[in-house]
Design a protein around this motif. Structure first.
Motif, PDB file in Angstrom:
ATOM      1  N   VAL A 199     -14.713   9.734  -7.658  1.00  0.00           N
ATOM      2  CA  VAL A 199     -15.979   9.141  -8.071  1.00  0.00           C
ATOM      3  C   VAL A 199     -15.698   7.802  -8.739  1.00  0.00           C
ATOM      4  CG1 VAL A 199     -18.099   9.485  -9.384  1.00  0.00           C
ATOM      5  CG2 VAL A 199     -16.886  11.457  -8.422  1.00  0.00           C
ATOM      6  N   VAL A 200     -16.485   6.811  -8.396  1.00  0.00           N
ATOM      7  CA  VAL A 200     -16.270   5.456  -8.908  1.00  0.00           C
ATOM      8  C   VAL A 200     -16.724   5.388 -10.361  1.00  0.00           C
ATOM      9  CG1 VAL A 200     -16.788   3.010  -8.617  1.00  0.00           C
ATOM     10  CG2 VAL A 200     -16.563   4.491  -6.611  1.00  0.00           C
ATOM     11  N   THR A 201     -15.788   5.632 -11.251  1.00  0.00           N
ATOM     12  CA  THR A 201     -15.989   5.455 -12.687  1.00  0.00           C
ATOM     13  C   THR A 201     -14.755   4.737 -13.222  1.00  0.00           C
ATOM     14  OG1 THR A 201     -14.880   7.519 -13.311  1.00  0.00           O
ATOM     15  CG2 THR A 201     -17.238   7.664 -12.770  1.00  0.00           C
ATOM     16  N   ASP A 202     -14.748   4.456 -14.519  1.00  0.00           N
ATOM     17  CA  ASP A 202     -13.583   3.772 -15.083  1.00  0.00           C
ATOM     18  C   ASP A 202     -12.331   4.637 -15.033  1.00  0.00           C
ATOM     19  OD1 ASP A 202     -14.491   5.557 -16.953  1.00  0.00           O
ATOM     20  OD2 ASP A 202     -14.676   4.111 -18.585  1.00  0.00           O
ATOM     21  N   LEU A 203     -12.474   5.955 -14.912  1.00  0.00           N
ATOM     22  CA  LEU A 203     -11.302   6.816 -14.787  1.00  0.00           C
ATOM     23  C   LEU A 203     -10.597   6.594 -13.464  1.00  0.00           C
ATOM     24  CD1 LEU A 203     -12.576   8.358 -17.261  1.00  0.00           C
ATOM     25  CD2 LEU A 203     -11.606  10.430 -16.233  1.00  0.00           C
ATOM     26  N   LEU A 204     -11.359   6.341 -12.406  1.00  0.00           N
ATOM     27  CA  LEU A 204     -10.763   6.160 -11.082  1.00  0.00           C
ATOM     28  C   LEU A 204     -10.006   4.848 -10.986  1.00  0.00           C
ATOM     29  CD1 LEU A 204     -10.469   7.156  -8.126  1.00  0.00           C
ATOM     30  CD2 LEU A 204     -12.561   5.870  -7.611  1.00  0.00           C
ATOM     31  N   THR A 205     -10.532   3.812 -11.579  1.00  0.00           N
ATOM     32  CA  THR A 205      -9.963   2.478 -11.390  1.00  0.00           C
ATOM     33  C   THR A 205      -9.083   2.016 -12.544  1.00  0.00           C
ATOM     34  OG1 THR A 205     -11.960   1.486 -12.341  1.00  0.00           O
ATOM     35  CG2 THR A 205     -11.916   1.786  -9.952  1.00  0.00           C
ATOM     36  N   TYR A 206      -8.991   2.809 -13.603  1.00  0.00           N
ATOM     37  CA  TYR A 206      -8.260   2.382 -14.794  1.00  0.00           C
ATOM     38  C   TYR A 206      -6.769   2.236 -14.522  1.00  0.00           C
ATOM     39  CZ  TYR A 206      -6.325   2.452 -19.527  1.00  0.00           C
ATOM     40  OH  TYR A 206      -5.644   2.139 -20.682  1.00  0.00           O
ATOM     41  N   GLY A 207      -6.198   1.110 -15.002  1.00  0.00           N
ATOM     42  CA  GLY A 207      -4.753   0.950 -15.012  1.00  0.00           C
ATOM     43  C   GLY A 207      -4.130   0.424 -13.737  1.00  0.00           C
ATOM     44  N   TYR A 208      -4.940   0.106 -12.720  1.00  0.00           N
ATOM     45  CA  TYR A 208      -4.372  -0.453 -11.495  1.00  0.00           C
ATOM     46  C   TYR A 208      -3.866  -1.870 -11.732  1.00  0.00           C
ATOM     47  CZ  TYR A 208      -6.032   2.989  -8.035  1.00  0.00           C
ATOM     48  OH  TYR A 208      -6.219   4.108  -7.277  1.00  0.00           O
ATOM     49  N   SER A 209      -2.668  -2.167 -11.242  1.00  0.00           N
ATOM     50  CA  SER A 209      -2.261  -3.557 -11.143  1.00  0.00           C
ATOM     51  C   SER A 209      -2.957  -4.144  -9.923  1.00  0.00           C
ATOM     52  CB  SER A 209      -0.735  -3.662 -10.976  1.00  0.00           C
ATOM     53  OG  SER A 209      -0.343  -3.137  -9.718  1.00  0.00           O
ATOM     54  N   GLU A 210      -2.945  -5.471  -9.792  1.00  0.00           N
ATOM     55  CA  GLU A 210      -3.601  -6.100  -8.648  1.00  0.00           C
ATOM     56  C   GLU A 210      -2.940  -5.654  -7.343  1.00  0.00           C
ATOM     57  OE1 GLU A 210      -6.439  -7.845  -6.650  1.00  0.00           O
ATOM     58  OE2 GLU A 210      -6.373  -7.696  -8.845  1.00  0.00           O
ATOM     59  N   GLN A 211      -1.629  -5.504  -7.351  1.00  0.00           N
ATOM     60  CA  GLN A 211      -0.913  -5.043  -6.161  1.00  0.00           C
ATOM     61  C   GLN A 211      -1.307  -3.613  -5.801  1.00  0.00           C
ATOM     62  OE1 GLN A 211       3.337  -4.972  -6.582  1.00  0.00           O
ATOM     63  NE2 GLN A 211       3.717  -4.711  -4.393  1.00  0.00           N
ATOM     64  N   GLU A 212      -1.389  -2.754  -6.810  1.00  0.00           N
ATOM     65  CA  GLU A 212      -1.783  -1.369  -6.564  1.00  0.00           C
ATOM     66  C   GLU A 212      -3.221  -1.291  -6.065  1.00  0.00           C
ATOM     67  OE1 GLU A 212       0.872   1.020  -9.894  1.00  0.00           O
ATOM     68  OE2 GLU A 212      -0.993   0.024 -10.491  1.00  0.00           O
ATOM     69  N   ARG A 213      -4.076  -2.129  -6.595  1.00  0.00           N
ATOM     70  CA  ARG A 213      -5.475  -2.131  -6.182  1.00  0.00           C
ATOM     71  C   ARG A 213      -5.594  -2.504  -4.708  1.00  0.00           C
ATOM     72  NH1 ARG A 213      -9.831  -2.242  -9.396  1.00  0.00           N
ATOM     73  NH2 ARG A 213      -8.556  -2.844 -11.172  1.00  0.00           N
ATOM     74  N   ARG A 214      -4.844  -3.522  -4.302  1.00  0.00           N
ATOM     75  CA  ARG A 214      -4.889  -3.930  -2.889  1.00  0.00           C
ATOM     76  C   ARG A 214      -4.335  -2.834  -1.990  1.00  0.00           C
ATOM     77  NH1 ARG A 214      -2.986  -8.945  -4.943  1.00  0.00           N
ATOM     78  NH2 ARG A 214      -0.884  -8.398  -4.241  1.00  0.00           N
ATOM     79  N   ARG A 215      -3.253  -2.187  -2.443  1.00  0.00           N
ATOM     80  CA  ARG A 215      -2.629  -1.145  -1.635  1.00  0.00           C
ATOM     81  C   ARG A 215      -3.526   0.081  -1.495  1.00  0.00           C
ATOM     82  NH1 ARG A 215       2.041  -1.121  -4.084  1.00  0.00           N
ATOM     83  NH2 ARG A 215       1.627   0.633  -5.493  1.00  0.00           N
ATOM     84  N   SER A 216      -4.323   0.353  -2.511  1.00  0.00           N
ATOM     85  CA  SER A 216      -5.170   1.548  -2.504  1.00  0.00           C
ATOM     86  C   SER A 216      -6.573   1.285  -1.978  1.00  0.00           C
ATOM     87  CB  SER A 216      -5.281   2.112  -3.929  1.00  0.00           C
ATOM     88  OG  SER A 216      -4.005   2.395  -4.466  1.00  0.00           O
ATOM     89  N   ALA A 217      -6.903   0.023  -1.723  1.00  0.00           N
ATOM     90  CA  ALA A 217      -8.283  -0.341  -1.409  1.00  0.00           C
ATOM     91  C   ALA A 217      -8.835   0.411  -0.203  1.00  0.00           C
ATOM     92  CB  ALA A 217      -8.394  -1.845  -1.184  1.00  0.00           C
ATOM     93  N   ARG A 218      -8.032   0.524   0.867  1.00  0.00           N
ATOM     94  CA  ARG A 218      -8.554   1.163   2.083  1.00  0.00           C
ATOM     95  C   ARG A 218      -8.854   2.635   1.851  1.00  0.00           C
ATOM     96  NH1 ARG A 218      -6.683   4.062   6.476  1.00  0.00           N
ATOM     97  NH2 ARG A 218      -7.970   3.829   8.350  1.00  0.00           N
ATOM     98  N   VAL A 219      -7.910   3.352   1.212  1.00  0.00           N
ATOM     99  CA  VAL A 219      -8.121   4.775   0.975  1.00  0.00           C
ATOM    100  C   VAL A 219      -9.329   4.995   0.066  1.00  0.00           C
ATOM    101  CG1 VAL A 219      -7.156   6.847  -0.102  1.00  0.00           C
ATOM    102  CG2 VAL A 219      -5.732   5.417   1.368  1.00  0.00           C
TER     103      VAL A 219
END
Length: 252
Positions: A178-198
């Motif tokens: 679920v899209v809350t701050d728990l789901l997205t917390y702590g991602y680096s920019e690289q991790e965010r890009r890598r996880s974006a599709r999933v």
């Protein structure tokens, strides 16, 4: 009409769930640690109280408020949860690790203890605990402490279902990603890009998941129940059709 307590019900999925339950005619009591959020959530039929789930005495007061206001508690939802910085468990500061364990595990244990005792005395009721990453044993490096607490919650709930007195039941609610701050917390920019599709394939917004759960927290309240939004079949279907559909759960 049921009386339902939602811990951590002043933000994110908890708040969405509380609002959806009120819309369905239920009476809802929420708790949280931020007084301003508690005040903001205490509208439209929701009763709020400041309480830290790591403090069992304070949760007992939440129970007593609900009973004093509405006469009984039919369903108690242990929703409160926090995550931590994405870092190996051995690097996570002791204070941060302890806070995650206090909220995600000790808090659930406290909620179960208060709710089951109260429900036994009143003659029945149901306790829901929320699943999360790690409940099924899946390991994500960097989220070891969070995952360990959710793994423990799964075990605790299974044990509780065998221990509850007559008339009381316990089960697991699984909201998925679920899209809350728990789901997205702590991602680096690289991790965010890598996880974006999933995430674009599997994640859902609060306003999608909360009403679905709200329809089931009373109707599916049976001992040992497990209510899952993101089932294996749904996951497989989303990946199979991802080339032909566009999903962006992060954009309102």
């Amino acid at each position: 009409m049921s009386t339902i307590v939602v811990t951590g019900g002043t933000r994110g999925l908890g708040l969405g769930l509380a609002q959806a339950l009120v819309e369905r005619g239920h009476r809802v009591v929420v708790c949280g640690t931020d007084p301003d959020r508690v005040a903001a959530a205490s509208t439209g039929g929701v009763t709020g109280m400041v309480a830290d789930v790591a403090d069992r005495d304070r949760l007992q007061e939440v129970w007593e408020l609900a009973v004093a206001t509405y006469g009984r508690v039919d369903v108690w939802i242990n929703n409160a949860g926090v995550t931590h910085a994405r870092t190996p468990a051995w690097r996570l500061p002791a204070g941060e690790a302890r806070h995650v364990v206090d909220v995600n595990l000790v808090g659930v244990l406290n909620g179960c203890a208060v709710a089951v005792a109260g429900m036994a005395a009143q003659g029945g009721g149901h306790v829901w605990n929320l699943e999360g990453l790690g409940t099924d044993g899946r390991v994500v490096p960097g989220l070891g402490v969070y995952g360990a607490t959710k793994r423990a919650v799964g075990y605790l709930t299974a044990a509780l279902a065998r221990e509850v007195p007559a008339g009381v039941s316990a089960g697991l609610l699984s909201p998925g990603m679920v899209v809350t701050d728990l789901l997205t917390y702590g991602y680096s920019e690289q991790e965010r890009r890598r996880s974006a599709r999933v995430l674009s394939i599997l994640a859902d917004r609060v306003e999608t998941v909360a009403p679905w759960l709200a329809d089931r927290v009373v109707s599916r309240a049976r001992n040992g129940a497990r209510v899952r939004w993101l089932t294996p079949g749904k996951i497989a279907w989303r990946f199979a059709t991802s080339r032909f559909t566009r999903r962006d759960p992060f954009t309102p």
